[in-house]
Write a protein that holds these residues in place. Sequence first.
Motif, PDB file in Angstrom:
ATOM      1  N   GLN A   1      47.135  29.062   9.715  1.00 24.53           N
ATOM      2  CA  GLN A   1      47.042  29.582  11.081  1.00 24.53           C
ATOM      3  C   GLN A   1      48.405  30.060  11.591  1.00 24.53           C
ATOM      4  O   GLN A   1      48.488  31.077  12.286  1.00 24.53           O
ATOM      5  N   ALA A   2      49.468  29.347  11.237  1.00 25.41           N
ATOM      6  CA  ALA A   2      50.814  29.775  11.643  1.00 25.41           C
ATOM      7  C   ALA A   2      51.144  31.129  11.020  1.00 25.41           C
ATOM      8  O   ALA A   2      51.649  32.036  11.688  1.00 25.41           O
ATOM      9  N   ALA A   3      50.835  31.285   9.737  1.00 25.10           N
ATOM     10  CA  ALA A   3      51.129  32.538   9.039  1.00 25.10           C
ATOM     11  C   ALA A   3      50.265  33.685   9.569  1.00 25.10           C
ATOM     12  O   ALA A   3      50.752  34.817   9.691  1.00 25.10           O
ATOM     13  N   LEU A   4      49.013  33.404   9.896  1.00 25.29           N
ATOM     14  CA  LEU A   4      48.153  34.452  10.468  1.00 25.29           C
ATOM     15  C   LEU A   4      48.724  34.957  11.787  1.00 25.29           C
ATOM     16  O   LEU A   4      48.779  36.163  12.030  1.00 25.29           O
ATOM     17  N   THR A   5      49.137  34.026  12.634  1.00 28.45           N
ATOM     18  CA  THR A   5      49.671  34.416  13.938  1.00 28.45           C
ATOM     19  C   THR A   5      50.983  35.170  13.786  1.00 28.45           C
ATOM     20  O   THR A   5      51.151  36.260  14.336  1.00 28.45           O
ATOM     21  N   LEU A   6      51.925  34.587  13.049  1.00 35.70           N
ATOM     22  CA  LEU A   6      53.222  35.241  12.889  1.00 35.70           C
ATOM     23  C   LEU A   6      53.077  36.571  12.164  1.00 35.70           C
ATOM     24  O   LEU A   6      53.710  37.559  12.540  1.00 35.70           O
ATOM     25  N   GLY A   7      52.213  36.617  11.154  1.00 33.74           N
ATOM     26  CA  GLY A   7      52.014  37.840  10.391  1.00 33.74           C
ATOM     27  C   GLY A   7      51.439  38.983  11.212  1.00 33.74           C
ATOM     28  O   GLY A   7      51.610  40.144  10.861  1.00 33.74           O
ATOM     29  N   SER A   8      50.774  38.648  12.316  1.00 32.74           N
ATOM     30  CA  SER A   8      50.260  39.707  13.191  1.00 32.74           C
ATOM     31  C   SER A   8      51.374  40.309  14.040  1.00 32.74           C
ATOM     32  O   SER A   8      51.189  41.360  14.659  1.00 32.74           O
ATOM     33  N   LEU A   9      52.535  39.647  14.062  1.00 37.24           N
ATOM     34  CA  LEU A   9      53.671  40.103  14.871  1.00 37.24           C
ATOM     35  C   LEU A   9      54.824  40.651  14.038  1.00 37.24           C
ATOM     36  O   LEU A   9      55.473  41.619  14.426  1.00 37.24           O
ATOM     37  N   HIS A  10      55.109  39.995  12.918  1.00 37.36           N
ATOM     38  CA  HIS A  10      56.287  40.323  12.106  1.00 37.36           C
ATOM     39  C   HIS A  10      55.981  40.132  10.623  1.00 37.36           C
ATOM     40  O   HIS A  10      55.045  39.423  10.263  1.00 37.36           O
TER      41      HIS A  10
END
Length: 111
Positions: free
Chosen positions: A25-34
């Motif tokens: 979930q952390a990677a999904l969120t961050l990956g949507s930004l950077h």
Amino acid sequence: MPSYRMHLPIGDLHPGATPADVMEQAALTLGSLHMIEKRDVEAPLVDGRRVGRVVLRYVVDPLEGRREDDTARHAVHMVIDHLERTTATISPPRAVLLTRGGGRFRPISWR
């Protein structure tokens, strides 16, 4: 491109969630930004006990001056908010944001 790392200490997992879910979930969120350069789950010794934490290294598009740091800070807030709603509590007092300068990472305020 400016490189940053966030270290997010994992508190209590939500029912049915695993540390792998927290990372996903952390990677999904961050990956949507950077763009994410590296991700890991660690358990360093803190005050005599192991504390699980999500570690994400990511790049921010080059901007002018402090705007890069502000963009990186925004990402930390977005990831913490998402994790707390979906998989686990995060211990904000122990969260860390680092930026690369002179070949080494140095801490900066994420608040």
